[in-house]
Design an enzyme around this catalytic site. Structure first.
Site, PDB file in Angstrom:
ATOM      1  N   ASN A 171     -12.707  -3.049   2.985  1.00 32.22           N
ATOM      2  CA  ASN A 171     -13.589  -1.883   3.127  1.00 32.22           C
ATOM      3  C   ASN A 171     -14.591  -1.929   1.974  1.00 32.22           C
ATOM      4  OD1 ASN A 171     -12.155  -0.873   5.350  1.00 32.22           O
ATOM      5  ND2 ASN A 171     -10.693   0.173   4.013  1.00 32.22           N
ATOM      6  N   GLY A 222     -14.871   3.599   4.177  1.00 31.77           N
ATOM      7  CA  GLY A 222     -13.522   4.009   3.793  1.00 31.77           C
ATOM      8  C   GLY A 222     -13.052   3.471   2.460  1.00 31.77           C
ATOM      9  N   GLN A 223     -13.949   2.834   1.693  1.00 29.81           N
ATOM     10  CA  GLN A 223     -13.499   2.341   0.383  1.00 29.81           C
ATOM     11  C   GLN A 223     -13.291   3.520  -0.557  1.00 29.81           C
ATOM     12  OE1 GLN A 223     -16.025  -0.539  -1.623  1.00 29.81           O
ATOM     13  NE2 GLN A 223     -14.429  -1.033  -3.119  1.00 29.81           N
ATOM     14  N   HIS A 230     -10.353  -5.461  -3.192  1.00 29.30           N
ATOM     15  CA  HIS A 230      -8.996  -5.654  -2.664  1.00 29.30           C
ATOM     16  C   HIS A 230      -9.044  -5.997  -1.195  1.00 29.30           C
ATOM     17  CE1 HIS A 230     -10.037  -1.361  -2.323  1.00 29.30           C
ATOM     18  NE2 HIS A 230      -9.343  -1.355  -1.200  1.00 29.30           N
ATOM     19  N   ASP A 241       0.848  -1.190   0.000  1.00 29.71           N
ATOM     20  CA  ASP A 241       0.000   0.000   0.000  1.00 29.71           C
ATOM     21  C   ASP A 241       0.888   1.245   0.000  1.00 29.71           C
ATOM     22  OD1 ASP A 241      -3.221   0.520   0.975  1.00 29.71           O
ATOM     23  OD2 ASP A 241      -1.826   2.199   1.091  1.00 29.71           O
ATOM     24  N   ILE A 242       0.498   2.236  -0.790  1.00 35.88           N
ATOM     25  CA  ILE A 242       1.301   3.455  -0.943  1.00 35.88           C
ATOM     26  C   ILE A 242       1.272   4.298   0.338  1.00 35.88           C
ATOM     27  CG2 ILE A 242      -0.461   5.064  -1.825  1.00 35.88           C
ATOM     28  CD1 ILE A 242       1.508   5.697  -4.121  1.00 35.88           C
ATOM     29  N   HIS A 276      -6.967  -5.717   2.245  1.00 41.53           N
ATOM     30  CA  HIS A 276      -5.841  -5.147   2.973  1.00 41.53           C
ATOM     31  C   HIS A 276      -5.319  -6.234   3.917  1.00 41.53           C
ATOM     32  CE1 HIS A 276      -6.797  -0.727   2.330  1.00 41.53           C
ATOM     33  NE2 HIS A 276      -8.004  -1.238   2.113  1.00 41.53           N
TER      34      HIS A 276
END
Ligand code: 5GP
Ligand code: ZN
Length: 117
Positions: A90, A96-97, A103, A35-36, A105
């Site tokens: 999410n 919070g999506q 995906h 994750d960035i 997390h």
């Protein structure tokens, strides 16, 4: 057609290699990358190569690929030596999506509070 790449989807672009990512694992059906904006020492996203807006939609349409995502989440956690970890999907803006390509997390490497916020 369901599952087809979407031109305006960031994660479809990562699957295609058009947007760079730090890929840690790849299978025929999935990609896992860092994750960035990590929220934990281990924060990796596992995505299906096919495009579905959320995890439940993926599971309904392509259950084998949804299982692949979960299996890869476990493989990623093992590679990161995260004994305890959390898999989060999410779903919906209120949760919070922000990217509407399914995906998981995978979060670990620190204590994780329960219940989550
Ligand atoms: P969501 O908020 O939809 O559950 O998760 C989307 C995640 O994608 C966020 O944690 C966000 O930091 C991450 N993200 C957004 N843009 C990029 C990007 O360009 N590269 C990577 N590696 N992660 C991204
Ligand atoms: Zn997509």
């Amino acid at each position: 057609m369901a599952g087809e790449p979407q031109a305006d989807c960031l994660f479809c672009k990562i699957v295609a290699g058009d947007v760079p990512a730090t890929v840690v694992r790849e299978t025929e059906t999935t990609v896992a990358f860092r994750d960035i904006n990590p929220q934990a020492p281990t924060h990796i996203l596992v995505i299906p190569k096919v495009h579905y807006p959320d995890a439940a939609g993926l599971a309904a349409a392509e259950p084998a690929v949804a299982a692949d995502v979960l299996r890869e989440a476990g493989e990623v956690a093992a590679e990161e030596k995260a004994e305890s970890y959390r898999i989060v999907f999410n779903t919906g803006t209120g949760a919070g999506q922000t990217v509407f390509h399914a995906h998981a997390h995978v979060l670990g490497g620190r204590g994780l509070q329960w219940p989550p916020g």
